[in-house]
Scaffold this active site. Structure first.
Site, mmCIF file in Angstrom:
data_model
loop_
_atom_site.group_PDB
_atom_site.id
_atom_site.type_symbol
_atom_site.label_atom_id
_atom_site.label_comp_id
_atom_site.label_asym_id
_atom_site.label_seq_id
_atom_site.Cartn_x
_atom_site.Cartn_y
_atom_site.Cartn_z
ATOM 1 N N ASP A 19 -1.304 -7.647 -5.886
ATOM 2 C CA ASP A 19 -2.672 -7.479 -5.380
ATOM 3 C C ASP A 19 -2.838 -8.395 -4.180
ATOM 4 N N LYS B 276 -11.456 -5.729 9.289
ATOM 5 C CA LYS B 276 -10.213 -5.468 10.038
ATOM 6 C C LYS B 276 -10.131 -6.341 11.289
ATOM 7 N N TYR C 57 -16.052 -2.548 7.002
ATOM 8 C CA TYR C 57 -14.610 -2.303 7.144
ATOM 9 C C TYR C 57 -14.126 -2.746 8.527
ATOM 10 N N GLU D 45 -11.517 1.538 14.504
ATOM 11 C CA GLU D 45 -12.876 1.221 14.017
ATOM 12 C C GLU D 45 -13.353 -0.120 14.567
ATOM 13 N N GLN E 240 -1.414 7.019 2.194
ATOM 14 C CA GLN E 240 -0.794 7.972 3.121
ATOM 15 C C GLN E 240 0.304 7.325 3.984
ATOM 16 N N GLY F 150 0.804 -1.237 0.000
ATOM 17 C CA GLY F 150 0.000 0.000 0.000
ATOM 18 C C GLY F 150 0.825 1.269 0.000
ATOM 19 N N THR G 165 -7.198 -1.201 13.627
ATOM 20 C CA THR G 165 -7.817 0.127 13.664
ATOM 21 C C THR G 165 -8.775 0.320 14.832
ATOM 22 N N LEU H 104 -0.058 -2.486 5.036
ATOM 23 C CA LEU H 104 -0.842 -1.246 5.112
ATOM 24 C C LEU H 104 -1.932 -1.184 4.049
ATOM 25 N N ALA H 105 -1.883 -2.067 3.071
ATOM 26 C CA ALA H 105 -2.873 -2.004 1.991
ATOM 27 C C ALA H 105 -4.242 -2.432 2.508
ATOM 28 N N ALA H 106 -5.261 -1.751 2.049
ATOM 29 C CA ALA H 106 -6.629 -2.094 2.445
ATOM 30 C C ALA H 106 -7.611 -1.267 1.626
ATOM 31 N N GLN H 107 -8.839 -1.738 1.550
ATOM 32 C CA GLN H 107 -9.944 -0.848 1.169
ATOM 33 C C GLN H 107 -10.247 -0.155 2.496
ATOM 34 N N SER H 108 -9.778 1.069 2.646
ATOM 35 C CA SER H 108 -9.687 1.674 3.975
ATOM 36 C C SER H 108 -10.783 2.708 4.256
HETATM 37 P P1 NDP Z 1 -4.976 4.658 2.277
HETATM 38 O O1 NDP Z 1 -6.385 4.446 1.868
HETATM 39 O O2 NDP Z 1 -4.346 5.990 2.062
HETATM 40 O O3 NDP Z 1 -4.067 3.569 1.519
HETATM 41 C C1 NDP Z 1 -4.514 2.254 1.302
HETATM 42 C C2 NDP Z 1 -3.571 1.557 0.344
HETATM 43 O O4 NDP Z 1 -4.070 0.232 0.071
HETATM 44 C C3 NDP Z 1 -3.430 2.252 -1.021
HETATM 45 O O5 NDP Z 1 -2.082 2.182 -1.404
HETATM 46 C C4 NDP Z 1 -4.298 1.375 -1.913
HETATM 47 O O6 NDP Z 1 -3.941 1.408 -3.262
HETATM 48 C C5 NDP Z 1 -3.985 0.008 -1.329
HETATM 49 N N1 NDP Z 1 -4.920 -1.033 -1.787
HETATM 50 C C6 NDP Z 1 -6.270 -0.981 -1.803
HETATM 51 N N2 NDP Z 1 -6.764 -2.125 -2.311
HETATM 52 C C7 NDP Z 1 -5.698 -2.912 -2.621
HETATM 53 C C8 NDP Z 1 -5.556 -4.228 -3.179
HETATM 54 N N3 NDP Z 1 -6.613 -4.978 -3.548
HETATM 55 N N4 NDP Z 1 -4.312 -4.741 -3.347
HETATM 56 C C9 NDP Z 1 -3.243 -4.012 -3.020
HETATM 57 N N5 NDP Z 1 -3.304 -2.755 -2.493
HETATM 58 C C10 NDP Z 1 -4.524 -2.223 -2.296
HETATM 59 O O7 NDP Z 1 -4.851 4.228 3.800
HETATM 60 P P2 NDP Z 1 -3.894 4.813 4.957
HETATM 61 O O8 NDP Z 1 -2.537 4.968 4.419
HETATM 62 O O9 NDP Z 1 -4.578 5.937 5.626
HETATM 63 O O10 NDP Z 1 -3.942 3.608 6.001
HETATM 64 C C11 NDP Z 1 -2.997 2.543 5.940
HETATM 65 C C12 NDP Z 1 -3.584 1.309 6.602
HETATM 66 O O11 NDP Z 1 -3.864 1.590 7.965
HETATM 67 C C13 NDP Z 1 -4.904 0.820 6.007
HETATM 68 O O12 NDP Z 1 -4.915 -0.584 6.112
HETATM 69 C C14 NDP Z 1 -5.958 1.422 6.909
HETATM 70 O O13 NDP Z 1 -7.120 0.648 6.879
HETATM 71 C C15 NDP Z 1 -5.241 1.365 8.242
HETATM 72 N N6 NDP Z 1 -5.613 2.366 9.218
HETATM 73 C C16 NDP Z 1 -5.570 3.693 8.887
HETATM 74 C C17 NDP Z 1 -5.828 4.662 9.815
HETATM 75 C C18 NDP Z 1 -5.787 6.113 9.484
HETATM 76 O O14 NDP Z 1 -6.315 6.909 10.272
HETATM 77 N N7 NDP Z 1 -5.168 6.516 8.403
HETATM 78 C C19 NDP Z 1 -6.159 4.289 11.209
HETATM 79 C C20 NDP Z 1 -6.125 2.870 11.462
HETATM 80 C C21 NDP Z 1 -5.852 1.956 10.496
HETATM 81 P P3 NDP Z 1 -4.609 2.490 -4.280
HETATM 82 O O15 NDP Z 1 -3.830 3.753 -4.091
HETATM 83 O O16 NDP Z 1 -4.400 1.855 -5.606
HETATM 84 O O17 NDP Z 1 -6.055 2.635 -3.896
HETATM 85 P P1 GDR Z 2 -13.135 7.182 9.706
HETATM 86 O O1 GDR Z 2 -12.642 8.475 8.924
HETATM 87 O O2 GDR Z 2 -14.447 6.700 9.219
HETATM 88 O O3 GDR Z 2 -13.001 7.502 11.168
HETATM 89 O O4 GDR Z 2 -12.045 6.113 9.244
HETATM 90 P P2 GDR Z 2 -13.425 9.563 8.065
HETATM 91 O O5 GDR Z 2 -12.506 10.713 7.998
HETATM 92 O O6 GDR Z 2 -13.937 9.016 6.786
HETATM 93 O O7 GDR Z 2 -14.710 9.912 8.985
HETATM 94 C C1 GDR Z 2 -14.561 10.464 10.278
HETATM 95 C C2 GDR Z 2 -15.915 10.898 10.800
HETATM 96 O O8 GDR Z 2 -16.342 12.044 10.062
HETATM 97 C C3 GDR Z 2 -17.719 11.879 9.747
HETATM 98 N N1 GDR Z 2 -18.047 12.691 8.571
HETATM 99 C C4 GDR Z 2 -17.555 12.519 7.333
HETATM 100 N N2 GDR Z 2 -16.656 11.636 6.858
HETATM 101 C C5 GDR Z 2 -16.322 11.718 5.539
HETATM 102 N N3 GDR Z 2 -15.386 10.892 5.053
HETATM 103 N N4 GDR Z 2 -16.896 12.651 4.706
HETATM 104 C C6 GDR Z 2 -17.821 13.545 5.154
HETATM 105 O O9 GDR Z 2 -18.333 14.372 4.395
HETATM 106 C C7 GDR Z 2 -18.166 13.484 6.538
HETATM 107 N N5 GDR Z 2 -18.992 14.210 7.321
HETATM 108 C C8 GDR Z 2 -18.917 13.715 8.554
HETATM 109 C C9 GDR Z 2 -17.862 10.388 9.503
HETATM 110 O O10 GDR Z 2 -19.241 10.012 9.555
HETATM 111 C C10 GDR Z 2 -17.008 9.845 10.633
HETATM 112 O O11 GDR Z 2 -17.759 9.785 11.807
HETATM 113 C C11 GDR Z 2 -10.658 6.468 9.145
HETATM 114 C C12 GDR Z 2 -10.039 5.617 8.036
HETATM 115 O O12 GDR Z 2 -8.722 6.062 7.829
HETATM 116 C C13 GDR Z 2 -10.012 4.166 8.425
HETATM 117 O O13 GDR Z 2 -9.277 3.421 7.445
HETATM 118 C C14 GDR Z 2 -9.328 4.039 9.789
HETATM 119 O O14 GDR Z 2 -9.297 2.687 10.178
HETATM 120 C C15 GDR Z 2 -10.044 4.894 10.817
HETATM 121 O O15 GDR Z 2 -10.015 6.233 10.379
HETATM 122 C C16 GDR Z 2 -9.369 4.830 12.180
#
Ligand code: NDP
Ligand code: GDR
Length: 346
Positions: A66, A161, A157, A135, A18, A14, A133, A88-92
């Site tokens: 993948d 996780k 999600y 979540e 970020q 991933g 996470t 770190l990769a995920a549908q996040s």
């Molecule tokens: P991002 O969404 O920014 O990055 C996710 C990455 O996963 C991207 O590089 C994406 O690729 C890749 N990916 C998605 N689907 C696939 C697949 N099928 N095969 C390979 N790679 C794939 O997430 P963050 O960097 O914010 O988070 C990193 C990790 O930490 C994630 O697993 C997230 O769920 C977890 N996490 C994040 C938190 C946060 O606040 N940021 C908090 C807690 C956990 P592409 O660019 O092509 O979409």
């Molecule tokens: P989260 O992050 O769901 O906590 O997951 P997100 O920033 O999407 O939402 C945070 C809170 O904001 C509320 N919200 C909105 N959210 C989005 N995206 N867009 C809007 O317009 C909006 N308005 C209000 C949401 O309902 C939610 O309550 C993130 C991701 O990075 C996950 O992959 C990770 O695991 C968790 O943080 C920890």
């Protein structure tokens, strides 16, 4: 940048995300050779690696992979011969997981299982980091949340996780693998994806300031999150794999604020003072100086089930890893707004 003949090799899945970008930078700075994986798309985007100036670093090998493909995962591990693997990769995106639950389960849940199976087969000594996470706490069962708080996920999600989280612990206990889980609370940065609320806000504030947008539309303003700075959190991931035993750690700031407060802070960083009027879907954020509506609620951004309040306690990480956050939410918010203003003015 010179190749440093690194002894340590790490795989980071991933790297287009970020955390992937910041973690790759940290590992390169520490002298690692890094295999960074990205998935095949019609137009791969390495903008984050480029912003950090590491896209063409000689010790970074970018590999197509993948998570859902076990064969490709086995070949990745065989080719890299790494000693550490950060998954770190995920549908996040939580919101999308309600629309695409099967894909989310497959990538975010089974993807981790594929990696653990590959470690078991190829090299059981590889140290594995699972991006768990806050979540998973969902409908929270205690305040603040710690490593021993019961889980209650509220989205596909969160459920996916949780599967990956328990699978990592199960492989630790069943096969003696070094699998560590970081239960990370929300962490943000100028490299945060635009669909997540903090970056959506900082980008919109910058656009409004520059006259490129009139109104920011958001969903639930009452949700409370514990937001930290992503660059500091990837340091915690690395530390989790440097200690003697695999374990589970919470990384958090132990401060929680509403989305509404983050909006106020972001507008303040651009010189606006907002006042709020109305309730629920009729709530508006109004510019005190001009009386213009700058923020409005659109229920299309509400989720079928919400995580209302997250606040984490990272005492264990402080105690065992020497990790603690330093950046305040105000400083983080300002950093994000300034970065978006600079990008949009360039
Ligand atoms: P991002 O969404 O920014 O990055 C996710 C990455 O996963 C991207 O590089 C994406 O690729 C890749 N990916 C998605 N689907 C696939 C697949 N099928 N095969 C390979 N790679 C794939 O997430 P963050 O960097 O914010 O988070 C990193 C990790 O930490 C994630 O697993 C997230 O769920 C977890 N996490 C994040 C938190 C946060 O606040 N940021 C908090 C807690 C956990 P592409 O660019 O092509 O979409
Ligand atoms: P989260 O992050 O769901 O906590 O997951 P997100 O920033 O999407 O939402 C945070 C809170 O904001 C509320 N919200 C909105 N959210 C989005 N995206 N867009 C809007 O317009 C909006 N308005 C209000 C949401 O309902 C939610 O309550 C993130 C991701 O990075 C996950 O992959 C990770 O695991 C968790 O943080 C920890």
């Amino acid at each position: 940048m010179n190749r440093t003949n690194p002894e340590r090799k790490a795989i980071v899945t991933g790297v287009t995300g970020q955390d992937g970008a910041y973690l790759v930078q940290l590992l390169l700075d520490k002298g690692y050779a890094v295999f960074g994986t990205y998935r095949r798309t019609s137009s791969v985007n390495f903008w984050r690696l480029a912003e950090l100036g590491i896209e063409r670093h000689p010790n970074l090998t970018l590999v197509e992979h993948d998570l859902t493909d076990l064969g490709s995962t086995l070949r990745l591990l065989e080719a890299a011969q790494a000693s550490e693997l950060y998954n770190l990769a995920a549908q996040s995106f939580v919101g999308v997981s309600f629309e695409q639950p099967t894909t989310t389960a497959s990538v975010t849940g089974l993807g981790a299982l594929n990696l653990l199976e590959a470690i078991r087969v190829i090299d059981p000594d590889i140290r594995y980091y699972q991006a768990s996470t806050s979540e998973m706490f969902g409908k929270v069962q205690a305040i603040p949340q710690t490593e021993s708080t019961a889980f209650y996920p509220r989205s596909p999600y969160g459920v996916a996780k949780l599967f990956a989280h328990w699978t990592t612990i199960n492989y630790r206990e069943s096969y003696g693998l070094f699998g560590s889980c970081g239960i990370l609370f929300n962490h943000e940065s100028p490299l945060r994806g635009i669909e997540f609320v903090t970056r959506k806000i900082s980008d919109a504030v910058a656009r409004i300031k520059l006259g490129k947008l009139d109104i920011l539309e958001l969903g639930n303003l009452d949700a409370k999150r514990d937001w930290g700075y992503a660059r500091e959190y990837v340091e915690g991931m690395w530390r989790m794999l440097q200690v003697d035993e695999p374990d589970t750690y919470v990384l958090a700031t132990q401060r929680t604020e509403t989305v509404r407060d983050f909006v106020r802070m972001a507008f303040a960083a651009a010189g606006y003072q907002l006042e709020w009027s109305g309730k629920a879907e009729h709530e508006r954020g109004i510019d005190v100086a001009t009386g213009k509506v700058l923020v409005q609620v659109n229920p299309k951004f509400y989720r079928p089930a919400e995580v209302d309040l997250l606040i984490g306690c990272a005492d264990k990480a402080k105690d065992k890893l020497g990790w603690q956050p330093h950046t305040t939410l105000e400083a983080l918010c300002r950093m994000m707004v300034e970065a978006d203003l600079a990008r949009l003015s360039a």
